[in-house]
Write a protein that holds these residues in place. Structure first.
Motif, PDB file in Angstrom:
ATOM      1  N   GLN A 416       0.827  -1.203   0.000  1.00  0.00           N
ATOM      2  CA  GLN A 416       0.000   0.000   0.000  1.00  0.00           C
ATOM      3  C   GLN A 416       0.869   1.263   0.000  1.00  0.00           C
ATOM      4  O   GLN A 416       2.039   1.233   0.412  1.00  0.00           O
ATOM      5  CB  GLN A 416      -0.908   0.019   1.235  1.00  0.00           C
ATOM      6  CG  GLN A 416      -1.773  -1.217   1.403  1.00  0.00           C
ATOM      7  CD  GLN A 416      -1.141  -2.251   2.311  1.00  0.00           C
ATOM      8  OE1 GLN A 416       0.046  -2.535   2.229  1.00  0.00           O
ATOM      9  NE2 GLN A 416      -1.961  -2.803   3.212  1.00  0.00           N
ATOM     10  N   PRO A 417       0.307   2.397  -0.403  1.00  0.00           N
ATOM     11  CA  PRO A 417       1.027   3.672  -0.268  1.00  0.00           C
ATOM     12  C   PRO A 417       1.349   3.947   1.203  1.00  0.00           C
ATOM     13  O   PRO A 417       0.564   3.639   2.101  1.00  0.00           O
ATOM     14  CB  PRO A 417       0.042   4.699  -0.827  1.00  0.00           C
ATOM     15  CG  PRO A 417      -0.875   3.906  -1.703  1.00  0.00           C
ATOM     16  CD  PRO A 417      -0.999   2.564  -1.065  1.00  0.00           C
ATOM     17  N   ILE A 418       2.500   4.562   1.429  1.00  0.00           N
ATOM     18  CA  ILE A 418       3.011   4.763   2.786  1.00  0.00           C
ATOM     19  C   ILE A 418       3.226   6.245   3.047  1.00  0.00           C
ATOM     20  O   ILE A 418       3.761   6.973   2.205  1.00  0.00           O
ATOM     21  CB  ILE A 418       4.348   4.016   2.978  1.00  0.00           C
ATOM     22  CG1 ILE A 418       4.144   2.498   2.819  1.00  0.00           C
ATOM     23  CG2 ILE A 418       4.960   4.330   4.343  1.00  0.00           C
ATOM     24  CD1 ILE A 418       5.443   1.722   2.715  1.00  0.00           C
ATOM     25  N   VAL A 419       2.807   6.674   4.233  1.00  0.00           N
ATOM     26  CA  VAL A 419       3.239   7.968   4.769  1.00  0.00           C
ATOM     27  C   VAL A 419       4.311   7.631   5.807  1.00  0.00           C
ATOM     28  O   VAL A 419       4.026   7.027   6.841  1.00  0.00           O
ATOM     29  CB  VAL A 419       2.079   8.752   5.397  1.00  0.00           C
ATOM     30  CG1 VAL A 419       2.591  10.060   5.993  1.00  0.00           C
ATOM     31  CG2 VAL A 419       1.001   9.023   4.357  1.00  0.00           C
ATOM     32  N   LEU A 420       5.537   7.999   5.509  1.00  0.00           N
ATOM     33  CA  LEU A 420       6.700   7.562   6.288  1.00  0.00           C
ATOM     34  C   LEU A 420       7.156   8.646   7.248  1.00  0.00           C
ATOM     35  O   LEU A 420       7.310   9.806   6.854  1.00  0.00           O
ATOM     36  CB  LEU A 420       7.844   7.201   5.339  1.00  0.00           C
ATOM     37  CG  LEU A 420       9.176   6.796   5.976  1.00  0.00           C
ATOM     38  CD1 LEU A 420       9.023   5.507   6.785  1.00  0.00           C
ATOM     39  CD2 LEU A 420      10.246   6.630   4.885  1.00  0.00           C
ATOM     40  N   LEU A 421       7.398   8.267   8.498  1.00  0.00           N
ATOM     41  CA  LEU A 421       7.927   9.169   9.523  1.00  0.00           C
ATOM     42  C   LEU A 421       9.401   8.869   9.728  1.00  0.00           C
ATOM     43  O   LEU A 421       9.773   7.783  10.177  1.00  0.00           O
ATOM     44  CB  LEU A 421       7.167   9.000  10.842  1.00  0.00           C
ATOM     45  CG  LEU A 421       5.828   9.750  10.992  1.00  0.00           C
ATOM     46  CD1 LEU A 421       4.845   9.335   9.901  1.00  0.00           C
ATOM     47  CD2 LEU A 421       5.224   9.481  12.365  1.00  0.00           C
ATOM     48  N   LEU A 422      10.245   9.834   9.361  1.00  0.00           N
ATOM     49  CA  LEU A 422      11.700   9.707   9.458  1.00  0.00           C
ATOM     50  C   LEU A 422      12.250  10.750  10.415  1.00  0.00           C
ATOM     51  O   LEU A 422      11.832  11.907  10.373  1.00  0.00           O
ATOM     52  CB  LEU A 422      12.354   9.932   8.091  1.00  0.00           C
ATOM     53  CG  LEU A 422      12.217   8.880   7.002  1.00  0.00           C
ATOM     54  CD1 LEU A 422      12.842   9.406   5.714  1.00  0.00           C
ATOM     55  CD2 LEU A 422      12.882   7.585   7.421  1.00  0.00           C
ATOM     56  N   GLY A 423      13.211  10.347  11.255  1.00  0.00           N
ATOM     57  CA  GLY A 423      13.872  11.358  12.073  1.00  0.00           C
ATOM     58  C   GLY A 423      14.367  10.828  13.392  1.00  0.00           C
ATOM     59  O   GLY A 423      14.112   9.697  13.778  1.00  0.00           O
ATOM     60  N   GLY A 424      15.077  11.667  14.106  1.00  0.00           N
ATOM     61  CA  GLY A 424      15.719  11.305  15.359  1.00  0.00           C
ATOM     62  C   GLY A 424      17.139  11.817  15.336  1.00  0.00           C
ATOM     63  O   GLY A 424      17.422  12.873  14.765  1.00  0.00           O
ATOM     64  N   ARG A 425      18.054  11.058  15.923  1.00  0.00           N
ATOM     65  CA  ARG A 425      19.472  11.441  15.910  1.00  0.00           C
ATOM     66  C   ARG A 425      20.201  10.642  14.843  1.00  0.00           C
ATOM     67  O   ARG A 425      20.197   9.412  14.854  1.00  0.00           O
ATOM     68  CB  ARG A 425      20.105  11.209  17.282  1.00  0.00           C
ATOM     69  CG  ARG A 425      21.606  11.525  17.329  1.00  0.00           C
ATOM     70  CD  ARG A 425      22.076  11.745  18.739  1.00  0.00           C
ATOM     71  NE  ARG A 425      21.474  12.964  19.291  1.00  0.00           N
ATOM     72  CZ  ARG A 425      21.551  13.309  20.578  1.00  0.00           C
ATOM     73  NH1 ARG A 425      22.176  12.513  21.448  1.00  0.00           N
ATOM     74  NH2 ARG A 425      20.988  14.430  21.002  1.00  0.00           N
ATOM     75  N   ASP A 426      20.850  11.325  13.950  1.00  0.00           N
ATOM     76  CA  ASP A 426      21.511  10.703  12.802  1.00  0.00           C
ATOM     77  C   ASP A 426      22.737   9.901  13.239  1.00  0.00           C
ATOM     78  O   ASP A 426      23.452  10.271  14.160  1.00  0.00           O
ATOM     79  CB  ASP A 426      21.926  11.794  11.812  1.00  0.00           C
ATOM     80  CG  ASP A 426      22.618  11.249  10.594  1.00  0.00           C
ATOM     81  OD1 ASP A 426      22.141  10.229  10.066  1.00  0.00           O
ATOM     82  OD2 ASP A 426      23.635  11.835  10.173  1.00  0.00           O
ATOM     83  N   LYS A 427      22.974   8.764  12.546  1.00  0.00           N
ATOM     84  CA  LYS A 427      24.135   7.914  12.820  1.00  0.00           C
ATOM     85  C   LYS A 427      25.187   7.996  11.722  1.00  0.00           C
ATOM     86  O   LYS A 427      26.112   7.178  11.685  1.00  0.00           O
ATOM     87  CB  LYS A 427      23.674   6.461  12.995  1.00  0.00           C
ATOM     88  CG  LYS A 427      22.782   6.274  14.202  1.00  0.00           C
ATOM     89  CD  LYS A 427      22.046   4.955  14.171  1.00  0.00           C
ATOM     90  CE  LYS A 427      22.900   3.779  14.515  1.00  0.00           C
ATOM     91  NZ  LYS A 427      22.106   2.521  14.611  1.00  0.00           N
TER      92      LYS A 427
END
Length: 554
Positions: A416-427
């Motif tokens: 299915q189509p996705i609404v993606l939540l990205l974020g936090g502290r980068d590695k």
């Protein structure tokens, strides 16, 4: 160093009061040692643990790490999050004080066979699957390590009945199952896998005070007297101070991760320690599909097992062929179950089930027990966990995804189509593959937290909406506005949680709470959700049927 199990009167300094620090402090305090704990966090952040340990007579120094705290120590123990550049560690080594960890001590002291599983991803799911397989096979074992169960509490669970003056260990967890009756363990009727929290039902071999503890080779163990197995998830940081490897070691994969803390070569070398200190009596399991794990295979001293989802590798272990997972040991090849019956979303979980099958073969557990355990298995929390259906949109919690490759696998688990939540502290990990896949599969991307701007910049020019917000709460509201009926809202952040949360579990728990607020008709910021229009939207009480839908094994 010869480790002596008579800790009476020994002076132990523990650095770091997380799960491991508490496990170390409890173990030593309840065995008569004088324990001091140092942690940079203020007391308010550690109140519950601080009070419990002070009740055991532990001395706490919170809010600072003063090298003077190790001046009189017989042993200094560090939690896995504590770098060896910590001033207390440096001072201890300058003074010649032994520096140990929870895992290094456990590998030295545990009297029975140890199975250790590590990898860049898939560790917890695979280790939990193996825990369930041991249960299905009636194979006596304890379960812990990097799954949030302190390993030293398992020592008391196994050895506690042998001691006359030992105190109980609050908070200790173990899985205790009766020992196997045959060389190849057969299944028993499956309860909910993983009966953690019970003491082992089988008798354990005691170790006397002052006796140096060794590990018995697998081929020499007596079934009448052997203690239960220990099944451990082990992270790379838990391997830093180890001087032994588990009897059965599994290296699931090695991919770029934690490059904000280690160089690539350092990271690979840490993963290598899961098997590099084995003897010829031991066994190691490698991933034939992962270039690094596969290429390390010749270094193993003991027996080698392989797993693959790309076809038959003509070696003992497990493989996927024609849609079925197969088990192989000593030339005997048996089908386990169709991949379609793995009750976990995503093809990467078919790889995890295949890895668990190979580990079972290495531990001499029959395919019937493997099949029973996998069919009954439910994934640990925060791993593509269905949360709720709100206004015909399904919300999934994949907070465990702290690296881009895990988010990549999560994206490939849905049609299915996705609404993606990205974020936090980068590695500081490569983003190109993730960004390319997100552009193909996502209706929108919501970037949040400390690395929100970084992700927004990386994902631009993809022809899909990108929105940047400050917090996870704002990200959930933004996703709810953009999602359409039939879509997936997926928290799979590709970053650590440390910019706003103590760990990925806390982040995932907060995501569940925020989705619950959406379902109640209230906006997650305390303002009524404008889309609710005064009525409570429907929430599905259980997740839809989940099956592997193709994707990349991690």
């Amino acid at each position: 160093m010869t480790l002596n199990q008579d800790w009476q009167g020994k002076r132990i300094t523990v650095i770091g009061l997380g799960i491991e620090g508490e496990d170390l402090a409890r173990y030593f305090a309840t065995h008569g040692a004088s324990v001091t704990v140092s942690d940079m966090k203020p007391r308010a952040a550690l109140a519950a643990r601080a009070e419990a340990l002070e009740a055991l007579g532990v001395t706490l120094h919170l809010g600072a790490n003063d090298p003077a705290y190790v001046a009189n120590a017989d042993i200094v123990c560090v939690s896995q999050s504590v770098p060896l550049t910590n001033p207390l560690v440096i001072e201890a080594r300058r003074r010649g004080v032994p520096v140990e960890s929870m895992t290094s001590l456990f590998l030295e002291m545990y009297p029975g066979p140890i199975l250790g599983i590590t990898g860049s991803s898939g560790k917890t799911t695979t280790t939990s699957l193996v825990d369930a397989i041991f249960t299905a096979a009636n194979r006596g074992h304890v379960f812990g390590g990097n799954v949030g169960i302190g390993a030293l509490s398992l020592l008391d669970a196994v050895q506690g009945p042998q001691r006359t003056e030992q105190k109980s260990m609050p908070g200790g967890s173990a899985t205790g199952i009766v020992p196997e009756a045959n060389d190849i363990s057969e299944p028993r009727p499956m309860p909910r896998p993983s009966g953690r929290g019970a003491a082992p039902q089988n008798a354990a071999r005691g170790v006397g005070a002052g006796e140096e503890v060794g590990r018995t080779p697998l081929s020499d163990q007596s079934r009448d007297s052997e203690p239960p197995w220990a099944v451990l998830e082990i992270s790379h940081t838990q391997l830093v101070l180890t001087k032994r490897s588990p009897n059965v070691a599994a290296l699931l994969n090695v991919t770029p991760n934690h490059l904000d803390q280690f160089s690539w070569d350092e990271y690979v070398d840490l993963k290598r320690k899961i098997y590099s200190l084995q003897s010829q009596e031991d066994a190691a399991v490698f991933n034939a599909d992962d270039p690094v794990s596969r290429d390390l295979r010749p270094e193993a001293r003991g027996r080698v097992f392989l797993f693959s989802v790309e076809g038959d590798h003509d070696t003992d272990g497990a493989f996927l062929r024609d849609g079925t997972i197969f088990w192989r040991r000593d030339g005997r090849t048996e089908p386990v179950l169709p991949a379609a019956e793995v009750p976990l979303r995503g093809f990467h979980n078919v790889a995890n089930a295949t890895a668990a099958t190979a580990i079972a073969a290495a531990c001499n557990i029959a395919p019937e027990a493997v099949a029973a355990a996998i069919r009954a298995f439910r994934a640990p929390p925060h791993r593509l966990e269905f949360v709720a259906r709100v206004r015909d949109v399904d919300y999934y919690n994949d907070s465990i995804a702290t690296a881009p490759e895990r988010t990549l696998a999560a994206l490939r688990s849905f049609d299915q189509p996705i609404v993606l939540l990205l974020g936090g502290r980068d590695k500081k990990l490569p983003l190109e593959d993730l960004v390319a896949e997100a552009k193909r599969r996502c209706r929108a991307i919501i970037c949040f937290g400390e690395s929100g701007a970084l992700f927004a910049a990386a994902c631009q020019d993809g022809g899909i909406p990108i929105e940047s917000v400050a917090t996870l709460a704002q990200a959930v509201e933004a996703a709810a506005r953009r999602a359409q009926p039939g879509d997936i809202v997926l928290l799979s952040p590709a970053c650590t949680s440390f910019d706003a949360y103590a760990n990925f579990e806390q982040r995932g728990t907060d995501f569940r709470r925020l989705v619950g607020l959406l379902g109640s008709g209230a906006g997650v910021s305390g303002v009524r959700d404008a889309g609710a229009q005064g009525r409570t939207p429907p929430i599905s009480p259980s997740p839809p049927v989940e099956r592997g839908t193709g994707g990349e094994a991690v």
